[in-house]
Design a protein around this motif. Structure first.
Motif, PDB file in Angstrom:
ATOM      1  N   ASP A 104      46.162  23.516  26.952  1.00 43.52           N
ATOM      2  CA  ASP A 104      46.565  24.830  26.831  1.00 43.52           C
ATOM      3  C   ASP A 104      45.725  25.685  27.825  1.00 43.52           C
ATOM      4  N   GLU A 105      45.503  25.474  28.750  1.00 47.44           N
ATOM      5  CA  GLU A 105      44.537  26.418  29.700  1.00 47.44           C
ATOM      6  C   GLU A 105      45.479  27.568  30.141  1.00 47.44           C
ATOM      7  N   ALA A 106      46.745  27.390  30.343  1.00 50.53           N
ATOM      8  CA  ALA A 106      47.502  28.186  30.861  1.00 50.53           C
ATOM      9  C   ALA A 106      47.597  29.596  29.635  1.00 50.53           C
ATOM     10  N   GLN A 107      47.429  29.520  28.438  1.00 52.83           N
ATOM     11  CA  GLN A 107      47.202  30.414  27.363  1.00 52.83           C
ATOM     12  C   GLN A 107      46.044  31.141  27.846  1.00 52.83           C
ATOM     13  N   VAL A 108      44.898  30.658  28.624  1.00 49.87           N
ATOM     14  CA  VAL A 108      43.802  31.761  28.887  1.00 49.87           C
ATOM     15  C   VAL A 108      44.556  32.641  30.018  1.00 49.87           C
ATOM     16  N   GLU A 109      45.064  32.192  31.082  1.00 51.46           N
ATOM     17  CA  GLU A 109      45.668  33.184  31.953  1.00 51.46           C
ATOM     18  C   GLU A 109      46.765  34.061  31.337  1.00 51.46           C
ATOM     19  N   ARG A 110      47.643  33.491  30.575  1.00 45.99           N
ATOM     20  CA  ARG A 110      48.710  34.397  29.867  1.00 45.99           C
ATOM     21  C   ARG A 110      48.017  35.523  29.042  1.00 45.99           C
ATOM     22  N   TYR A 111      47.019  35.234  28.322  1.00 44.66           N
ATOM     23  CA  TYR A 111      46.137  36.199  27.597  1.00 44.66           C
ATOM     24  C   TYR A 111      45.585  37.292  28.444  1.00 44.66           C
ATOM     25  N   LEU A 112      44.862  36.968  29.508  1.00 44.96           N
ATOM     26  CA  LEU A 112      44.229  37.724  30.329  1.00 44.96           C
ATOM     27  C   LEU A 112      44.918  38.447  31.173  1.00 44.96           C
ATOM     28  N   SER A 113      46.197  38.271  31.608  1.00 43.34           N
ATOM     29  CA  SER A 113      47.146  38.881  32.272  1.00 43.34           C
ATOM     30  C   SER A 113      47.484  40.209  31.648  1.00 43.34           C
ATOM     31  N   SER A 114      47.527  40.141  30.323  1.00 44.45           N
ATOM     32  CA  SER A 114      47.824  41.583  29.418  1.00 44.45           C
ATOM     33  C   SER A 114      46.379  42.141  28.825  1.00 44.45           C
ATOM     34  N   ARG A 115      45.584  41.545  29.092  1.00 45.93           N
ATOM     35  CA  ARG A 115      44.486  41.989  28.362  1.00 45.93           C
ATOM     36  C   ARG A 115      43.456  42.568  29.472  1.00 45.93           C
ATOM     37  N   ALA A 116      42.912  41.735  30.441  1.00 49.23           N
ATOM     38  CA  ALA A 116      41.910  42.049  31.156  1.00 49.23           C
ATOM     39  C   ALA A 116      41.756  43.370  31.940  1.00 49.23           C
ATOM     40  N   LEU A 117      42.849  43.930  32.227  1.00 45.77           N
ATOM     41  CA  LEU A 117      42.753  45.324  33.020  1.00 45.77           C
ATOM     42  C   LEU A 117      42.401  46.219  32.026  1.00 45.77           C
TER      43      LEU A 117
END
Length: 325
Positions: free
Chosen positions: A217-230
């Motif tokens: 499920d590591e793609a879930q980390v990128e998906r979440y951070l793409s909307s959250r990190a900035l």
């Protein structure tokens, strides 16, 4: 060539004691939050993975693995993070005995080691059978923390850096226990205005060479951070292993690194899809040295040439900087 951290052994021991105390306080309920006390000034820590400590042949380059261990010891870092596949076969206590014997200098220097679970920690103990013997070996190897019964946790290096250590073999989907913990810890770290950087460590890299299949499920980390990190006050850095090489990417303001050159049999990568290091070498035994000074985090790929062809086997072919917001 390799910078040495001037942190005293007393400071290392103090950090280790604080980590152990937190582990004892937290182990029975929520995943533990460890703390490594560091002095003011420059902080150095090391990240790498896929070491495959074992006596088995043809699954790792033991000479390169030992050289990297010695190089890391010479750095005298505040902490070492291992991104999974610490051993080759997770059900074999002898692989963990090899880890202890080959890293004796780390223990002598009182350098705390924080591991993530990888797929080889479960080798011969696949979840559809029974993963408890493998987990027991892992927990026993790191009893000084301690981690039992948890598989993910967080680490504070001083006040300004927080590390979230995930388990790629457990669900990271929305609604899962690990995902809920991950979101809470990320928010908690970001709400502490002393925290300038958040390191996310997991075995399966969310961004990597597209020729390699994804793990769980590591793609879930990128998906979440793409909307959250900035939207975060702190800068986020994600480091995975699994691919036995080195890669560096950036997605939506988040650096994603692959550091899988700890000794496992090398794998080539194509360096496509925006890979930033542009290395020309196909075999890249290495570790990552991070230096935090003020508001700047510097990452350096420290490479070891295992062929014996070079007079000096050490080089630093990739370096990058991340500034706090």
């Amino acid at each position: 060539m390799r910078q040495r951290n001037n942190r005293s052994l007393r400071g290392a021991l103090l950090g280790w004691v604080l980590a152990a105390q937190c582990g004892l306080a937290c182990a029975s309920e929520a995943p533990p939050r460890f703390h490594v006390a560091v002095p003011h000034g420059t902080l150095t820590f090391v990240v790498y993975g896929d070491t495959r400590f074992t006596q088995r042949e043809r699954v790792a380059d033991a000479g390169a693995r030992r050289a990297l261990v010695a190089g890391i010891a010479a750095e005298n870092p505040a902490a070492i993070f291992v991104g999974g596949d610490l051993v080759y076969q997770g059900d074999d206590p002898q692989d963990y005995a090899t880890y202890r014997s080959e890293t004796a200098e780390w223990a002598r220097r009182e350098i705390p080691v924080f591991p993530a679970l990888g797929n080889h920690e479960f080798r011969k103990c696949e979840p559809e059978r029974d993963d408890s013997p493998c987990l027991e070996n892992w927990w026993r190897a790191f009893e000084a923390l301690p981690l039992r019964p948890h598989r993910w946790y967080s680490v504070a290096l001083g006040d300004s850096l927080r590390a979230l250590v995930l388990d790629s073999d457990s669900s990271l989907n929305p609604g899962s226990g690990q995902r809920a913990w991950f979101e809470r810890e990320l928010s908690a770290a970001d709400s502490d205005k002393r925290v300038s950087f958040i390191l996310i460590l997991l075995h399966y890299p969310p961004v990597r060479d597209p020729i390699f299949p994804r793990g769980r499920d590591e793609a879930q980390v990128e998906r979440y951070l793409s909307s959250r990190a900035l939207t975060l006050h702190a800068r986020v850095i994600v480091i995975g292993s699994h691919v036995h090489n080195y890669e560096r990417f950036e997605r939506d303001g988040v650096p994603y690194l692959v550091s899988g050159g700890g000794g496992a049999t090398p794998l080539p990568v194509l360096r496509m899809a925006g890979e930033l290091s542009r290395l020309r070498t196909s075999v890249n035994f290495h570790y990552l040295r991070f230096t935090l000074q003020g508001e700047r985090l510097t990452g350096t790929m420290v490479r070891y040439e295992a062929t014996g062809a070079a007079d000096n086997p050490w080089s630093e072919p990739d370096r990058f900087e991340i500034s706090s917001r």
